[in-house]
Scaffold this motif. Structure first.
Motif, PDB file in Angstrom:
ATOM      1  N   SER A  28       0.681  -1.473  -0.220  1.00  0.00           N
ATOM      2  CA  SER A  28      -0.228  -0.291   0.528  1.00  0.00           C
ATOM      3  C   SER A  28       0.745   1.216  -0.090  1.00  0.00           C
ATOM      4  O   SER A  28       0.404   1.910  -0.040  1.00  0.00           O
ATOM      5  N   ALA A  29       2.222   0.868   0.941  1.00  0.00           N
ATOM      6  CA  ALA A  29       2.675   2.388   0.648  1.00  0.00           C
ATOM      7  C   ALA A  29       3.873   2.318  -1.128  1.00  0.00           C
ATOM      8  O   ALA A  29       4.288   3.751  -1.365  1.00  0.00           O
ATOM      9  N   SER A  30       3.584   1.775  -2.043  1.00  0.00           N
ATOM     10  CA  SER A  30       3.797   2.403  -3.520  1.00  0.00           C
ATOM     11  C   SER A  30       3.260   2.652  -3.990  1.00  0.00           C
ATOM     12  O   SER A  30       1.941   3.641  -3.808  1.00  0.00           O
ATOM     13  N   ASP A  31       3.940   4.190  -4.160  1.00  0.00           N
ATOM     14  CA  ASP A  31       3.382   5.137  -4.914  1.00  0.00           C
ATOM     15  C   ASP A  31       3.916   5.254  -6.652  1.00  0.00           C
ATOM     16  O   ASP A  31       3.327   6.553  -7.538  1.00  0.00           O
ATOM     17  N   TYR A  32       4.053   4.088  -7.456  1.00  0.00           N
ATOM     18  CA  TYR A  32       4.915   4.464  -8.598  1.00  0.00           C
ATOM     19  C   TYR A  32       4.226   3.274  -9.395  1.00  0.00           C
ATOM     20  O   TYR A  32       4.520   2.106  -8.725  1.00  0.00           O
ATOM     21  N   PHE A  33       3.421   3.018 -10.602  1.00  0.00           N
ATOM     22  CA  PHE A  33       3.008   1.375 -10.844  1.00  0.00           C
ATOM     23  C   PHE A  33       3.294   1.673 -12.491  1.00  0.00           C
ATOM     24  O   PHE A  33       3.138   2.600 -13.215  1.00  0.00           O
ATOM     25  N   CYS A  90       2.741  -6.273 -14.602  1.00  0.00           N
ATOM     26  CA  CYS A  90       2.640  -5.058 -13.433  1.00  0.00           C
ATOM     27  C   CYS A  90       3.696  -5.351 -12.939  1.00  0.00           C
ATOM     28  O   CYS A  90       4.197  -5.838 -12.028  1.00  0.00           O
ATOM     29  N   ALA A  91       4.071  -3.893 -12.092  1.00  0.00           N
ATOM     30  CA  ALA A  91       5.278  -3.897 -10.934  1.00  0.00           C
ATOM     31  C   ALA A  91       4.898  -2.648 -10.868  1.00  0.00           C
ATOM     32  O   ALA A  91       3.992  -1.867 -11.385  1.00  0.00           O
ATOM     33  N   GLU A  92       4.926  -2.215  -9.276  1.00  0.00           N
ATOM     34  CA  GLU A  92       4.852  -1.732  -8.734  1.00  0.00           C
ATOM     35  C   GLU A  92       6.482  -0.795  -7.596  1.00  0.00           C
ATOM     36  O   GLU A  92       7.232  -1.812  -7.690  1.00  0.00           O
ATOM     37  N   SER A  93       6.361   0.522  -7.108  1.00  0.00           N
ATOM     38  CA  SER A  93       7.505   0.911  -6.484  1.00  0.00           C
ATOM     39  C   SER A  93       7.116   2.019  -5.736  1.00  0.00           C
ATOM     40  O   SER A  93       6.718   2.671  -5.248  1.00  0.00           O
ATOM     41  N   SER A  95       9.439   5.678  -3.736  1.00  0.00           N
ATOM     42  CA  SER A  95      10.494   6.884  -3.725  1.00  0.00           C
ATOM     43  C   SER A  95      11.634   6.825  -4.674  1.00  0.00           C
ATOM     44  O   SER A  95      11.144   5.849  -5.398  1.00  0.00           O
ATOM     45  N   SER A  96      12.513   7.216  -4.599  1.00  0.00           N
ATOM     46  CA  SER A  96      13.105   7.796  -5.939  1.00  0.00           C
ATOM     47  C   SER A  96      13.734   6.750  -5.964  1.00  0.00           C
ATOM     48  O   SER A  96      14.542   6.256  -4.480  1.00  0.00           O
ATOM     49  N   ALA A  97      14.356   6.450  -7.343  1.00  0.00           N
ATOM     50  CA  ALA A  97      16.008   5.142  -6.914  1.00  0.00           C
ATOM     51  C   ALA A  97      15.720   4.182  -6.394  1.00  0.00           C
ATOM     52  O   ALA A  97      16.174   3.804  -6.116  1.00  0.00           O
ATOM     53  N   SER A  98      14.125   3.268  -6.897  1.00  0.00           N
ATOM     54  CA  SER A  98      13.611   2.492  -6.299  1.00  0.00           C
ATOM     55  C   SER A  98      13.494   1.344  -7.268  1.00  0.00           C
ATOM     56  O   SER A  98      13.545   1.287  -8.234  1.00  0.00           O
ATOM     57  N   LYS A  99      13.837   0.114  -6.692  1.00  0.00           N
ATOM     58  CA  LYS A  99      13.981  -0.887  -6.965  1.00  0.00           C
ATOM     59  C   LYS A  99      12.022  -1.471  -7.260  1.00  0.00           C
ATOM     60  O   LYS A  99      11.402  -1.092  -7.067  1.00  0.00           O
ATOM     61  N   ILE A 100      12.564  -2.023  -8.390  1.00  0.00           N
ATOM     62  CA  ILE A 100      10.886  -2.670  -8.973  1.00  0.00           C
ATOM     63  C   ILE A 100      10.299  -3.464  -8.092  1.00  0.00           C
ATOM     64  O   ILE A 100      11.278  -4.383  -8.607  1.00  0.00           O
ATOM     65  N   ILE A 101       9.156  -3.979  -7.736  1.00  0.00           N
ATOM     66  CA  ILE A 101       8.756  -5.342  -8.027  1.00  0.00           C
ATOM     67  C   ILE A 101       7.812  -6.047  -9.132  1.00  0.00           C
ATOM     68  O   ILE A 101       6.490  -4.924  -8.964  1.00  0.00           O
ATOM     69  N   PHE A 102       8.271  -6.555  -8.955  1.00  0.00           N
ATOM     70  CA  PHE A 102       6.941  -7.485 -10.443  1.00  0.00           C
ATOM     71  C   PHE A 102       6.087  -8.143  -9.539  1.00  0.00           C
ATOM     72  O   PHE A 102       6.612  -8.703  -9.608  1.00  0.00           O
ATOM     73  N   GLY A 103       4.982  -8.522 -10.060  1.00  0.00           N
ATOM     74  CA  GLY A 103       3.757  -9.294 -10.128  1.00  0.00           C
ATOM     75  C   GLY A 103       4.301  -9.877 -10.891  1.00  0.00           C
ATOM     76  O   GLY A 103       5.168 -10.097 -12.111  1.00  0.00           O
ATOM     77  N   SER A 104       3.334 -10.993 -11.240  1.00  0.00           N
ATOM     78  CA  SER A 104       3.567 -12.355 -12.248  1.00  0.00           C
ATOM     79  C   SER A 104       2.788 -12.264 -13.219  1.00  0.00           C
ATOM     80  O   SER A 104       2.192 -11.412 -13.983  1.00  0.00           O
TER      81      SER A 104
END
Lengths: 112, 118
Positions: A28-33, A90-93, A95-104
């Motif tokens: 829920s803290a992700s601010d970039y998709f 789909c992916a979420e991230s 803050s700035s310069a942050s890793k991307i977490i990929f969905g399936s």
């Protein structure tokens, strides 16, 4: 055609129809998709992104919808073409310069 | 437009050998990320660098190390290779805005290095 993302990894649509690929994100803290398209043996290709202060963004033939209340993201592809065949992530991230977490990923296949 | 360049594109190694993967970011991009993608899986974040300093660390084994050089290119060094290290390794780059600006900038991915460990 429409997928339920994580539970239906393959979506088959008729050429010319609209495609809808769904995704549930986790943080829920992700601010970039972001939506990425990956063809076999290639790197993920950026399609479209959206920040958390928006709920809809349109590109060329693609639209991303964001529902933060239920942590849901969707990608709509208009007039699906054979070249759209690929796996979509789909992916979420956050803050700035942050890793991307990929969905399936969801594999999109086009019927002629 | 210039894209992220990775070399080599394919690499075959034996178990317990070492490997070095190279990444050249898009010009003027200052942040580099490394991801590992196993067969049929989504990419998993390994490590990232911003202005030559490590900015984040993910599920990177202790056998792996990486660095970013003064020209912003990055290298991923892998030692004591195991069969399970066989995967596609992607590098991505982005331009990180200054503090106070919009969060997170688009990461653009390279074509990947396919590592096969025999």
């Amino acid at each position: 055609g429409e997928s339920v993302g994580l539970h239906l990894p393959t979506l088959s649509v008729q050429e010319g129809d609209n495609s809808i690929i769904n995704c549930a994100y986790s943080n829920s803290a992700s601010d970039y998709f972001i939506w990425y398209k990956q063809e076999s043996g290639k790197g993920p290709q950026f399609i479209i992104d959206i920040r958390s202060n928006m709920d809809k963004r349109q590109g060329q033939r693609v639209t991303v919808l964001l529902n933060k209340t239920v942590k849901h993201l969707s990608l709509q592809i208009a007039a699906t073409q054979p070249g759209d065949s690929a796996v979509y992530f789909c992916a979420e991230s956050y803050s700035s310069a942050s890793k991307i977490i990929f969905g399936s990923g969801t594999r999109l296949s086009i019927r002629p | 437009a210039a894209g992220v360049i990775q070399s080599p594109r394919h690499l075959i190694k034996e178990k317990r050998e070492t490997a070095t993967l190279k990444c050249y970011p898009i010009p003027r991009h200052d942040t580099v990320y490394w991801y590992q993608q196993g067969p049929g899986q989504d990419p998993q974040f390994l490590i990232s660098f911003y202005e030559k300093m490590q900015s984040d660390k993910g599920s990177i084994p202790d056998r792996f190390s990486a660095q970013q050089f003064s020209d912003y290119h990055s290298e991923l060094n892998m030692s004591s290779l195991e069969l399970g290290d066989s995967a596609l390794y992607f590098c991505a780059s982005s331009f990180t805005r200054l503090a106070g600006g919009p969060s997170t900038d688009t990461q653009y991915f390279g074509p990947g290095t396919r590592l096969t460990v025999l």
